[in-house]
Scaffold this motif. Structure first.
Motif, PDB file in Angstrom:
ATOM      1  N   GLU A 198     -14.200  -1.178   3.405  1.00 31.76           N
ATOM      2  CA  GLU A 198     -14.895   0.086   3.127  1.00 31.76           C
ATOM      3  C   GLU A 198     -16.044   0.344   4.094  1.00 31.76           C
ATOM      4  N   LYS A 257      -6.211   1.749   4.025  1.00 32.51           N
ATOM      5  CA  LYS A 257      -6.509   0.993   2.798  1.00 32.51           C
ATOM      6  C   LYS A 257      -6.771  -0.480   3.106  1.00 32.51           C
ATOM      7  N   CYS A 275      -5.150  -5.911  -0.645  1.00 35.28           N
ATOM      8  CA  CYS A 275      -6.041  -5.195   0.278  1.00 35.28           C
ATOM      9  C   CYS A 275      -7.319  -5.983   0.542  1.00 35.28           C
ATOM     10  N   VAL A 276      -7.916  -6.522  -0.527  1.00 38.19           N
ATOM     11  CA  VAL A 276      -9.161  -7.296  -0.378  1.00 38.19           C
ATOM     12  C   VAL A 276      -8.923  -8.516   0.513  1.00 38.19           C
ATOM     13  N   ASP A 284      -4.668  -4.047  -5.068  1.00 44.77           N
ATOM     14  CA  ASP A 284      -6.090  -4.222  -4.748  1.00 44.77           C
ATOM     15  C   ASP A 284      -6.360  -5.619  -4.209  1.00 44.77           C
ATOM     16  N   LYS A 285      -5.723  -6.608  -4.823  1.00 42.58           N
ATOM     17  CA  LYS A 285      -5.917  -7.997  -4.393  1.00 42.58           C
ATOM     18  C   LYS A 285      -5.408  -8.195  -2.962  1.00 42.58           C
ATOM     19  N   THR A 289       0.820  -1.221   0.000  1.00 47.09           N
ATOM     20  CA  THR A 289       0.000   0.000   0.000  1.00 47.09           C
ATOM     21  C   THR A 289       0.851   1.268   0.000  1.00 47.09           C
TER      22      THR A 289
END
Length: 426
Positions: free
Chosen positions: A83, A79, A215-216, A212-213, A33
């Motif tokens: 969300e 991050k 973080c998810v 993104d992967k 990140t």
């Protein structure tokens, strides 16, 4: 909103939660990140954010000079938060806190203030929110039908984690007493590390794929953690904080909650037990959890033990190093004095800022004026050399207690002796 994972996502998240490399994976995601060389601070912040699941969570105040990377630290870790569990803003007014769009708007959320200095008017309600996890006030509002003013009760309900960045650690003392103080690394070597990364990024030499992967992946493990599971720390009565820590009762509560957060993160790796009396499911803290909490909290505890603010402490330690180096260069090994003008030029500081630092050290008895005048510059002598070492040594009590506990419980797990069990396995 509740996010439901599909079977594959759930399986991947459970695998990570059961992994022996869980912390390593978290630190790896932090680097992706954009967090450079601050993974211990990052992990501490992540664990603080995780306490949003508790009735009385922790809060964080990230301190550093302008441009030192405070906001980057906060944003990088944010991050990694799902969300549905966070709100971020550059500034905040008091009314926003008291007027959530719906009742549970703040519940189990993180409120990140990128610049606490821009939310000065909201500091008091923020402080009360931190302490009580509930705020209320009476306000006068016009009735939409009659136009007459009437009193209304405005309320906001937690639990909520509040985090912010500031350049001023002493102005917000009441808020910092309620928070973990995290000081960003402002060393030259760390600044160089960031510069190298920025240069590589600009040259296209940094692989940004997979952010993104990653973080998810971290989002999903948090979605599977259950706040219905209680945490019990059987070692807590034997744990001790350093003698010099200010606000010891409140700081001890922070320490207890940090350990709880680490245990909570490891809930898929701990034996689930049931209290036969209450029927509650719980997991137990291990000595490994306490060791990690000690490592992550030492710097914050050290700052909380110090009567000097972070900025003045850093200045004083630099001052001592420079005087010692000058003594070695000139052959005066016992030299403890310095001329303010020469040192200010060496530090390249604004005269007013330099004088403020010097006056605070003088007023607190760390240095004394020995000669000179305003025209030729003042001369000072350092009279307190080892105060910081004494504070650092005070932290050793935490390691000593842990060492004794490991001798008593070599596998790091609490096993009651000669006690009637009130629990059963689940």
């Amino acid at each position: 909103d509740i996010v439901t994972l599909n079977e594959l996502e759930k399986a991947e998240a459970v695998k990570l939660l059961k992994s022996n490399h869980l912390i390593k994976e978290l630190k790896g995601a932090m680097k992706k990140t954009g967090l450079i060389g601050e993974t211990d601070n990052g992990l501490l912040l992540f664990l603080i954010f995780l306490t949003r699941n508790f009735d009385y969570p922790l809060h964080a105040l990230v301190h550093g000079s302008s441009g030192s990377g405070k906001t980057n630290l906060l944003k990088s870790i944010l991050k990694l938060v799902p969300e549905e569990s966070k709100y971020a803003t550059t500034a905040l007014t008091e009314n926003v806190l008291f007027r959530p769009p719906f009742k549970d708007f703040w519940k189990h959320k993180i409120l990140l203030l990128e610049d606490l200095d821009g939310s000065y008017k909201a500091l008091y309600p923020l402080r009360e929110f931190m302490t009580n996890q509930f705020i209320s006030k009476l306000a006068s509002e016009p009735d939409p039908k009659t136009g007459q003013f009437k009193q209304v009760q405005l309320e906001a309900q937690g639990p909520i984690v509040i985090a912010g960045a500031t350049t001023k650690d002493r102005i917000y003392e009441d808020n910092s007493n309620r928070s973990f103080l995290i000081h960003v690394n402002e060393s030259q070597s760390h600044q160089q590390e960031i510069l190298n990364f920025q240069n590589k990024l600009a040259a296209g030499l940094v692989d940004n794929s997979g952010i993104d992967k990653a973080c998810v992946k971290i989002h999903n493990i948090q979605r599977l953690l259950s706040n219905k599971i209680n945490v019990v720390n059987p070692f807590q009565p034997q744990l001790k904080l350093p003698e010099y820590v200010f606000k010891k009762l409140r700081t001890n509560t922070h320490y207890i909650t940090l350990i709880k957060s680490i245990t909570f993160l490891y809930q898929y790796q701990r034996r689930h037990q049931k209290n036969q009396t209450t029927g509650e499911i719980f997991i137990q803290t291990t000595l490994e959890d306490i060791a990690l909490a000690n490592t992550l909290s030492k710097q914050s505890l050290l700052r909380k033990s110090d009567e000097l603010s972070g900025e003045v402490r850093d200045f004083f330690e630099s001052l001592k190093r420079e005087v010692k180096q000058h003594a070695r260069r000139t052959g005066g090994s016992d030299q403890t004095s310095f001329v303010s003008k020469q040192l200010r030029e060496k530090f390249r500081m604004h005269p007013m800022k330099f004088n403020r630092r010097i006056n605070e050290l003088k007023n607190r008895g760390y240095i004394k004026q020995t000669g000179g005048n305003r025209k030729t510059s003042y001369e000072y002598e350092i009279i307190n050399w080892d105060d910081y070492q004494v504070l650092q040594k005070g932290l050793s009590i935490m390691d000593e207690v842990l060492e004794k506990l490991y001798k008593q419980y070599p596998d790091g797990v609490y096993t009651p002796k000669n006690e009637k069990s009130l629990t059963s396995n689940v």
